[in-house]
Scaffold this motif. Structure first.
Motif, short mmCIF file in Angstrom:
data_model
loop_
_atom_site.label_atom_id
_atom_site.label_comp_id
_atom_site.label_asym_id
_atom_site.label_seq_id
_atom_site.Cartn_x
_atom_site.Cartn_y
_atom_site.Cartn_z
N GLN A 157 71.61 39.72 -0.95
CA GLN A 157 71.91 38.85 0.18
C GLN A 157 71.39 37.45 -0.07
O GLN A 157 70.29 37.27 -0.61
N HIS A 158 72.21 36.48 0.30
CA HIS A 158 71.73 35.09 0.38
C HIS A 158 71.91 34.69 1.83
O HIS A 158 73.04 34.55 2.30
N GLY A 159 70.83 34.57 2.54
CA GLY A 159 70.90 34.25 3.97
C GLY A 159 70.82 32.75 4.17
O GLY A 159 69.84 32.11 3.78
N VAL A 160 71.86 32.18 4.75
CA VAL A 160 71.90 30.73 4.94
C VAL A 160 71.01 30.35 6.13
O VAL A 160 71.24 30.80 7.26
N GLN A 161 69.98 29.54 5.82
CA GLN A 161 69.01 29.09 6.82
C GLN A 161 68.51 30.24 7.71
O GLN A 161 68.44 30.11 8.93
N ASP A 162 68.18 31.36 7.07
CA ASP A 162 67.69 32.51 7.85
C ASP A 162 66.17 32.60 7.85
O ASP A 162 65.60 33.51 8.44
N SER A 163 65.49 31.66 7.14
CA SER A 163 64.05 31.80 6.94
C SER A 163 63.34 30.51 7.33
O SER A 163 63.75 29.42 6.93
N TRP A 164 62.26 30.65 8.07
CA TRP A 164 61.49 29.48 8.50
C TRP A 164 60.44 29.15 7.45
O TRP A 164 59.70 30.02 7.01
N HIS A 165 60.38 27.86 7.07
CA HIS A 165 59.35 27.38 6.14
C HIS A 165 58.54 26.31 6.87
O HIS A 165 59.11 25.41 7.48
N ALA A 166 57.19 26.44 6.79
CA ALA A 166 56.32 25.58 7.60
C ALA A 166 56.55 24.09 7.35
O ALA A 166 56.46 23.28 8.27
N GLU A 167 56.83 23.70 6.07
CA GLU A 167 57.05 22.27 5.78
C GLU A 167 58.51 21.87 5.89
O GLU A 167 58.84 20.75 6.26
N LEU A 168 59.40 22.81 5.53
CA LEU A 168 60.81 22.44 5.33
C LEU A 168 61.73 22.82 6.48
O LEU A 168 62.89 22.43 6.50
N GLY A 169 61.22 23.61 7.43
CA GLY A 169 62.07 24.07 8.52
C GLY A 169 62.92 25.25 8.11
O GLY A 169 62.51 26.07 7.27
N TRP A 170 64.14 25.37 8.68
CA TRP A 170 65.01 26.51 8.37
C TRP A 170 65.61 26.33 6.98
O TRP A 170 66.27 25.32 6.70
N VAL A 171 65.37 27.29 6.12
CA VAL A 171 65.87 27.24 4.74
C VAL A 171 66.51 28.59 4.40
O VAL A 171 66.39 29.55 5.15
N ASP A 172 67.16 28.63 3.24
CA ASP A 172 67.84 29.86 2.83
C ASP A 172 66.83 30.89 2.28
O ASP A 172 65.83 30.52 1.67
N GLY A 173 67.17 32.15 2.47
CA GLY A 173 66.35 33.23 1.92
C GLY A 173 67.21 34.19 1.10
O GLY A 173 68.43 34.24 1.28
N CYS A 174 66.58 34.90 0.19
CA CYS A 174 67.32 35.86 -0.65
C CYS A 174 66.69 37.23 -0.54
O CYS A 174 65.46 37.36 -0.43
N GLU A 175 67.52 38.24 -0.60
CA GLU A 175 67.04 39.62 -0.58
C GLU A 175 67.52 40.30 -1.86
O GLU A 175 68.72 40.20 -2.21
N TYR A 176 66.61 40.94 -2.54
CA TYR A 176 66.92 41.69 -3.77
C TYR A 176 66.67 43.17 -3.52
O TYR A 176 65.85 43.54 -2.68
N ALA A 177 67.37 44.03 -4.28
CA ALA A 177 67.15 45.47 -4.14
C ALA A 177 67.46 46.18 -5.45
O ALA A 177 68.09 45.62 -6.36
N LEU A 178 67.00 47.40 -5.53
CA LEU A 178 67.31 48.27 -6.67
C LEU A 178 67.23 49.71 -6.20
O LEU A 178 66.36 50.06 -5.39
N LEU A 179 68.16 50.53 -6.68
CA LEU A 179 68.16 51.95 -6.35
C LEU A 179 67.58 52.75 -7.51
O LEU A 179 67.61 52.30 -8.68
N ALA A 180 67.10 53.93 -7.21
CA ALA A 180 66.44 54.76 -8.24
C ALA A 180 67.35 55.02 -9.42
O ALA A 180 66.93 54.96 -10.58
#
Ligand SMILES: CC(C)(COP(=O)(O)OP(=O)(O)OC[C@H]1O[C@@H](n2cnc3c(N)ncnc32)[C@H](O)[C@@H]1OP(=O)(O)O)[C@@H](O)C(=O)NCCC(=O)NCCS
Length: 191
Positions: free
Chosen positions: A156-179
């Motif tokens: 996942q690449h979340g557009v402006q889904d994450s709050w950063h204390a200095e930068l405000g709303w910024v993008d976040g990424c989610e990584y995963a792996l299955l067994a």
């Protein structure tokens, strides 16, 4: 109680349980401003940190560890067993979230990648989990690269889904792996 994954060697590091006499040192590492700039939690409250890390060796869900390089605690690895999401009947405790911090003076030597691989090995090969996830700010390029080198998929690449204390709303990424993906990578020698 699942099998304890630590101590374990991963590349240059030994991953091990925290010792009571080093909690202050670990807290100083966790609260180093250079380290926590890209962490969701930018300050660890000392009493809560002490309580959580002293409880780690006996926890059934928190398998966090100290990254030890030649006898020095240079990093922290986080491995929390959690439930997935689903309807009644869902097996519980089948997945984990991982994370890591390394002391700034050892960055750029592949140690976070060793640490991430060690956490994945613990999650899949020792704890027998089904799925592992990790998140980072999209602009934390070093962390995204670590997760990719460790073999995780960007889900996942979340557009402006994450709050950063200095930068405000910024993008976040989610990584995963299955067994089974981990096992396939291990079998061809890329894990
Ligand atoms: C992110 C962090 C764990 C990386 O640790 P590290 O030991 O330097 O990581 P590694 O050496 O294993 O790998 C870093 C990779 O990122 C790359 N990298 C570093 N800075 C980069 C940047 N600004 N842009 C792109 N790539 C970068 C390195 O070149 C390396 O990739 P390569 O092997 O392909 O050359 C460390 O910087 C840290 O603890 N940061 C603070 C805490 C943090 O952000 N934790 C993760 C929260 S999600």
């Amino acid at each position: 109680m699942p099998t304890a994954p630590w101590p374990a060697r991963s590349g240059s590091l030994v991953l091990r349980d925290p010792r009571p006499d080093e909690i202050d040192e670990l807290l100083a590492l966790r609260n180093d401003p250079a380290v926590n700039r890209w962490m969701l939690k930018t300050h660890a409250e000392p009493e809560a940190f002490r309580r959580e890390w002293l409880a780690v060796p006996d926890s059934a869900t928190d398998f966090s560890c100290v990254a030890d390089l030649d006898g020095r605690a240079v990093g922290l690895g986080f491995l929390d067993v959690v439930d997935g999401m689903g309807q009644p009947g869902m097996p519980v405790g089948t997945q984990a979230g991982i994370g890591y911090v390394l002391a700034p003076d050892v960055w750029g030597r592949g140690l976070a990648t060793d640490l991430a691989r060690g956490l994945l090995t613990a999650a899949f090969d020792v704890l027998g989990l089904r799925r592992v996830t990790a998140g980072c700010y999209a602009d934390n390029h070093a962390s995204a690269r670590v997760l990719e080198k460790a073999g995780m998929r960007r889900e996942q690449h979340g557009v402006q889904d994450s709050w950063h204390a200095e930068l405000g709303w910024v993008d976040g990424c989610e990584y995963a792996l299955l067994a089974h993906e981990w096992a396939a990578r291990r079998d061809v020698g890329t894990a």
